[in-house]
Design a protein around this motif. Structure first.
Motif, PDB file in Angstrom:
ATOM      1  N   GLU B 196       7.599  -2.872  -0.981  1.00 57.78           N
ATOM      2  CA  GLU B 196       6.938  -2.455  -2.216  1.00 57.78           C
ATOM      3  C   GLU B 196       5.640  -1.705  -1.930  1.00 57.78           C
ATOM      4  O   GLU B 196       5.306  -0.732  -2.616  1.00 57.78           O
ATOM      5  N   THR B 197       4.924  -2.146  -0.914  1.00 58.46           N
ATOM      6  CA  THR B 197       3.697  -1.441  -0.544  1.00 58.46           C
ATOM      7  C   THR B 197       4.005  -0.009  -0.130  1.00 58.46           C
ATOM      8  O   THR B 197       3.341   0.938  -0.553  1.00 58.46           O
ATOM      9  N   HIS B 198       5.044   0.141   0.703  1.00 64.00           N
ATOM     10  CA  HIS B 198       5.416   1.490   1.139  1.00 64.00           C
ATOM     11  C   HIS B 198       5.797   2.363  -0.043  1.00 64.00           C
ATOM     12  O   HIS B 198       5.368   3.513  -0.154  1.00 64.00           O
ATOM     13  N   VAL B 199       6.595   1.782  -0.934  1.00 64.81           N
ATOM     14  CA  VAL B 199       7.084   2.573  -2.066  1.00 64.81           C
ATOM     15  C   VAL B 199       5.917   2.987  -2.962  1.00 64.81           C
ATOM     16  O   VAL B 199       5.835   4.124  -3.427  1.00 64.81           O
ATOM     17  N   SER B 200       4.962   2.047  -3.162  1.00 67.93           N
ATOM     18  CA  SER B 200       3.803   2.383  -3.979  1.00 67.93           C
ATOM     19  C   SER B 200       2.976   3.480  -3.328  1.00 67.93           C
ATOM     20  O   SER B 200       2.450   4.366  -4.003  1.00 67.93           O
ATOM     21  N   ALA B 201       2.882   3.430  -1.996  1.00 66.27           N
ATOM     22  CA  ALA B 201       2.134   4.477  -1.292  1.00 66.27           C
ATOM     23  C   ALA B 201       2.801   5.837  -1.489  1.00 66.27           C
ATOM     24  O   ALA B 201       2.130   6.848  -1.717  1.00 66.27           O
ATOM     25  N   VAL B 202       4.123   5.831  -1.410  1.00 62.33           N
ATOM     26  CA  VAL B 202       4.842   7.087  -1.605  1.00 62.33           C
ATOM     27  C   VAL B 202       4.620   7.605  -3.021  1.00 62.33           C
ATOM     28  O   VAL B 202       4.380   8.797  -3.247  1.00 62.33           O
ATOM     29  N   LEU B 203       4.656   6.683  -3.977  1.00 68.33           N
ATOM     30  CA  LEU B 203       4.452   7.089  -5.364  1.00 68.33           C
ATOM     31  C   LEU B 203       3.072   7.721  -5.522  1.00 68.33           C
ATOM     32  O   LEU B 203       2.909   8.744  -6.184  1.00 68.33           O
ATOM     33  N   ARG B 204       2.085   7.103  -4.874  1.00 66.47           N
ATOM     34  CA  ARG B 204       0.729   7.626  -4.978  1.00 66.47           C
ATOM     35  C   ARG B 204       0.670   9.032  -4.387  1.00 66.47           C
ATOM     36  O   ARG B 204       0.064   9.947  -4.949  1.00 66.47           O
ATOM     37  N   LYS B 205       1.332   9.210  -3.251  1.00 67.41           N
ATOM     38  CA  LYS B 205       1.327  10.537  -2.635  1.00 67.41           C
ATOM     39  C   LYS B 205       2.006  11.555  -3.543  1.00 67.41           C
ATOM     40  O   LYS B 205       1.553  12.682  -3.684  1.00 67.41           O
ATOM     41  N   LEU B 206       3.092  11.114  -4.138  1.00 70.28           N
ATOM     42  CA  LEU B 206       3.819  12.027  -5.019  1.00 70.28           C
ATOM     43  C   LEU B 206       2.943  12.428  -6.200  1.00 70.28           C
ATOM     44  O   LEU B 206       2.987  13.553  -6.676  1.00 70.28           O
ATOM     45  N   GLN B 207       2.122  11.477  -6.660  1.00 71.50           N
ATOM     46  CA  GLN B 207       1.290  11.771  -7.823  1.00 71.50           C
ATOM     47  C   GLN B 207       0.065  12.593  -7.464  1.00 71.50           C
ATOM     48  O   GLN B 207      -0.394  13.403  -8.250  1.00 71.50           O
ATOM     49  N   LEU B 208      -0.462  12.382  -6.282  1.00 69.74           N
ATOM     50  CA  LEU B 208      -1.752  12.994  -5.963  1.00 69.74           C
ATOM     51  C   LEU B 208      -1.661  14.192  -5.042  1.00 69.74           C
ATOM     52  O   LEU B 208      -2.569  15.003  -5.000  1.00 69.74           O
ATOM     53  N   SER B 209      -0.595  14.278  -4.299  1.00 71.27           N
ATOM     54  CA  SER B 209      -0.538  15.326  -3.288  1.00 71.27           C
ATOM     55  C   SER B 209      -0.539  16.699  -3.938  1.00 71.27           C
ATOM     56  O   SER B 209       0.127  16.947  -4.931  1.00 71.27           O
ATOM     57  N   SER B 210      -1.312  17.588  -3.336  1.00 67.62           N
ATOM     58  CA  SER B 210      -1.237  18.978  -3.771  1.00 67.62           C
ATOM     59  C   SER B 210      -0.627  19.787  -2.638  1.00 67.62           C
ATOM     60  O   SER B 210      -0.867  20.963  -2.493  1.00 67.62           O
TER      61      SER B 210
END
Lengths: 514, 224
Positions: B196-210
């Motif tokens: 779950e931690t990994h998945v949340s990190a990926v979600l954060r990257k997907l949301q914030l990455s430019s």
């Protein structure tokens, strides 16, 4: 002129001193740039002929970029070939019969150009595709007196100059370079008139010039209409273009000026002004009366057009829904008894509708991902079991990839047959290799216990992958079965870089778990 | 159901359902199990923003395509409820799994994305997961992530937001292959919490990455 066949098109070069006219001309004629420039400078002292010629070419000759853009756009408009680049030979035999022309459409300065000694051939095909807009009348004035060139061989053209404009309008569309030829003919006509005057013959310039102005103005304005109609009379993008308005204004100004001069010849200026005022007032009144009506008409037209577009769209959607969804719904009602059939039909319909609505236009059809999806759909139809496909990356189809697809199909069939529940398919294609995973949640099976005569797993999946240089591994447990197919790229380097990419878990994952 | 890692005591998650189809809303309500309490429903963007502000639910089940507002659908609801993003989580729900819908709504701030064909147990699990602050990734969403971020692991030199770590890539691959979080955990010998931690990190990257590729990828699909 006949030697002009292989010449590069006349465009303004990017290697420029001022506007790239001279180097463009030099490229086109195959002469050294130096001489062209020198000639141009010398011509400037001949009553400013060089200056006028330069200015004219600057306006009329497109830059290389513009020219390319115009040519690229051309195929989109199949009925606008007037200014295209057909083989130059084609225009040669037609040149003579393009006599009729509105006089004074452009600058007569060209005939005085020292760098184009054969004046007759000077203006035909070489001028690639000058824009139709506003041939500068003003630039002609300074050069008129210098037209002592041998450019007046066809004295007889003078009487054909008055031929009805309408005729030449029709020719315009069919003759390649029609506009250039018309322009050239008009210039020639002016040259002839000027020369004749030099010899002392009295030409009634007082009536000729206004008449020419009216004709020229009308021609310019009508060209505009013709172009607009080509693009479908109401194409707004066309009408909004500044060029269109400039052209219209130029035409209008020419006509008004011509009429004014003609009328003022017969009376005093005061009278003319009065008459002008009166006509403007009348025109204004008429415009005032007609404007609301015109606006309403325009609005109605717009509304109707938008309505028609909507209607077409609606009809298309309706047709599609009828062919697909309604048919399926009818089918479902008839098969309501069989749950499996209903699921299968609904699933197939959903897939079809989805692909219609959300097809990713950025992706090319005929690639590996599409094939995998098609195969999955086939399996789904055959067994009524949902097959979810996720793809990352894509690859061109080869024989080896076809083998991969067939192996994947076999694995999907097994999964749908024995697995129960949704089958997950994941395809990942990178530069180094392509992998396909097929996972189900069935009870699983023991690979060792599958008899050798069962072709399904051993031959169609494992054997097939091996024959094409790939691998197939099967993990089966009580929670389900996953088949992993891997096909390295054909070049050995690719597989080397691939090993760097693979997370360690992937490798371990390839081994049976039992 | 793999909610073993979640708090054991029975509790009720306050849920708002936003969907313009009444039939679907009632069906969904019936599907949610006893762990959830539907405190509000809405059918349009304006209604949704009002109901969410009023009831302050823990989870909003949000349809991506909604009438009303400026035509932004679910994205607009999330934007309109931005002040509540700390306490309210959004789980996007759609019939479509087209990339533009999925990625747009995730980048707007949704914690997960599921298609409407999901089973009743599936949706209940997803709601609980989102209520616990985790992310819900469908195989399709994992595929989009892998497509957008590329399948090569991050170098240390890379901007942390712009690439997925090797472990995150593994997790995404397994989810794309149809593994549940529990199966991923078992496969990688890690705990579900770590997954779950990994998945949340990926979600954060997907949301914030430019990240350039992500923007390019999105632009190609007219998402931006």
């Amino acid at each position: 002129m006949t030697t002009a066949v292989e010449r590069p098109p006349l465009v303004r070069s990017s290697d420029r001193m001022i506007a790239g006219v001279c180097s463009g001309l030099a490229d086109h004629l195959g002469w050294p740039v130096k001489y062209v420039r020198l000639g141009m400078v010398l011509a400037c002292f001949a009553g400013g002929a060089g200056l006028a010629f330069y200015a004219w070419l600057w306006t009329m000759v497109p830059t290389a970029d513009e020219s390319a853009r115009r040519n690229a756009r051309r195929p989109a408009s199949p009925i606008a070939p007037a200014v295209s680049f057909p083989p130059a030979t084609e225009s040669v035999p037609r040149a003579p019969d393009a006599g009729p022309a509105p006089p004074v459409v452009g600058s007569p300065a060209v005939s005085g150009n020292p760098s184009a000694p054969d004046g007759t051939g000077g203006f035909g095909p070489p001028f690639g595709s000058p824009p139709i807009s506003s041939p500068l009348l003003g630039s002609s004035a300074s050069a008129r007196t210098t037209t002592g060139s041998p450019a007046a061989p066809a004295g007889g053209w003078a009487e054909s100059g008055s031929t009805a404009l309408a005729v030449s309008r029709f020719n315009l569309r069919r003759i390649p370079y029609g506009k250039e030829i018309l322009l050239g003919a008009g210039l020639l006509l002016v040259a002839v008139i000027l020369i004749v005057r030099q010899f002392g013959v009295d030409v009634p310039l007082g009536t000729l010039i206004p008449a020419a102005a009216i004709l020229g103005g009308a021609a310019i304005a009508w060209m505009q209409l013709d172009e607009t109609r080509r693009a479908g009379l109401v194409d707004k993008t066309k009408a909004d273009q500044a060029g269109g308005w400039v052209r219209l204004a130029a035409g209008l100004a020419l006509v008004v000026a011509g009429v004014l001069v003609m009328v003022s010849g017969s009376g005093s200026w005061e009278q003319t002004w009065l008459a002008l005022l009166a006509s403007v007032a009348v025109l204004g009144g008429v415009a005032l009366v007609l404007l609301p009506w015109g606006l309403k008409f325009w609005k109605d037209l717009e509304t109707e057009r938008a309505g028609r577009v909507r209607e077409t769209e609606r009809a298309e959607i309706a047709a599609h829904l009828h062919d697909s969804v309604l048919q399926t719904l009818a089918l479902i009602q008839r098969r309501a008894g069989s749950e499996q059939d209903v699921v299968r039909l609904a699933r197939a319909q959903e897939r079809e509708l989805r692909s219609w609505l959300f097809t990713d236009a950025a992706k090319d059809a005929g690639l590996l991902a599409e094939r995998i999806k098609a195969v999955a759909a086939e399996v789904e139809d055959a067994h009524g079991q949902a097959v979810e496909v996720v793809t990352v990356g894509d690859a061109d189809m080869t024989d080896r990839h076809e083998a991969l697809v067939q192996a994947a199909r076999e694995a999907m069939l097994n999964a749908a047959r024995h697995g129960g529940g949704t089958v997950s398919v994941y395809m990942e294609s990178t530069a180094g290799s392509t992998e396909v995973f097929i996972k189900d949640r069935g009870p699983g099976f023991d690979l060792e216990s599958v008899p050798d005569d069962r072709l399904g797993v051993k031959e169609s999946i494992i054997g097939r992958m091996k024959r094409h240089g790939g691998t197939a591994t099967i993990n089966s447990s009580k929670d389900g079965t996953e088949v992993r197919l891997a096909l390295p790229s054909i070049n050995a380097d690719g597989s080397d870089t691939r090993t760097g990419d693979v997370p360690s878990g992937e490798v371990r994952n390839g081994e049976p778990r039992q | 159901m793999n909610n073993s890692s979640h708090s054991g005591e029975p509790r009720s998650v306050r849920v708002v359902i936003v969907d313009d189809h009444t039939i679907f809303r009632s069906g969904l309500k019936a599907d949610l199990d006893h762990r959830m309490d539907v405190v509000g429903e809405a059918g349009t963007v304006e209604e949704a923003i009002a109901v969410i502000a009023e009831t302050r639910p823990e989870v909003v089940l949000l349809d991506v395509h909604l009438p009303g507002g400026l035509g932004g659908g679910g994205r607009e609801v999330i934007a309109g409820s931005a002040a509540l993003l700390g306490t309210t989580s959004f789980l996007a729900l759609s019939v479509s799994d087209a990339a533009e819908d999925v990625v747009a709504v995730i980048r707007a701030g949704a914690r997960g994305y599921v298609t409407k064909t999901i089973s009743g147990a599936g949706i209940s699990d997803a709601v609980i997961r989102v209520a616990d602050g985790d992310a819900v990734f469908s195989p399709r969403l994992a595929g989009f992530v892998l497509d957008a971020f590329g399948t090569a692991p991050a170098d240390i030199a890379d901007d942390e937001l712009d690439r997925l770590s090797a472990r995150e890539l593994e997790v995404m691959r397994l989810i794309a292959r149809g593994y549940s979080y529990k199966e991923v955990a078992k496969e990688l010998f890690i705990s579900i919490k770590t997954v779950e931690t990994h998945v949340s990190a990926v979600l954060r990257k997907l949301q914030l990455s430019s990240r350039h590729e992500l923007t390019k990828w999105a632009a190609e699909r007219r998402l931006l």
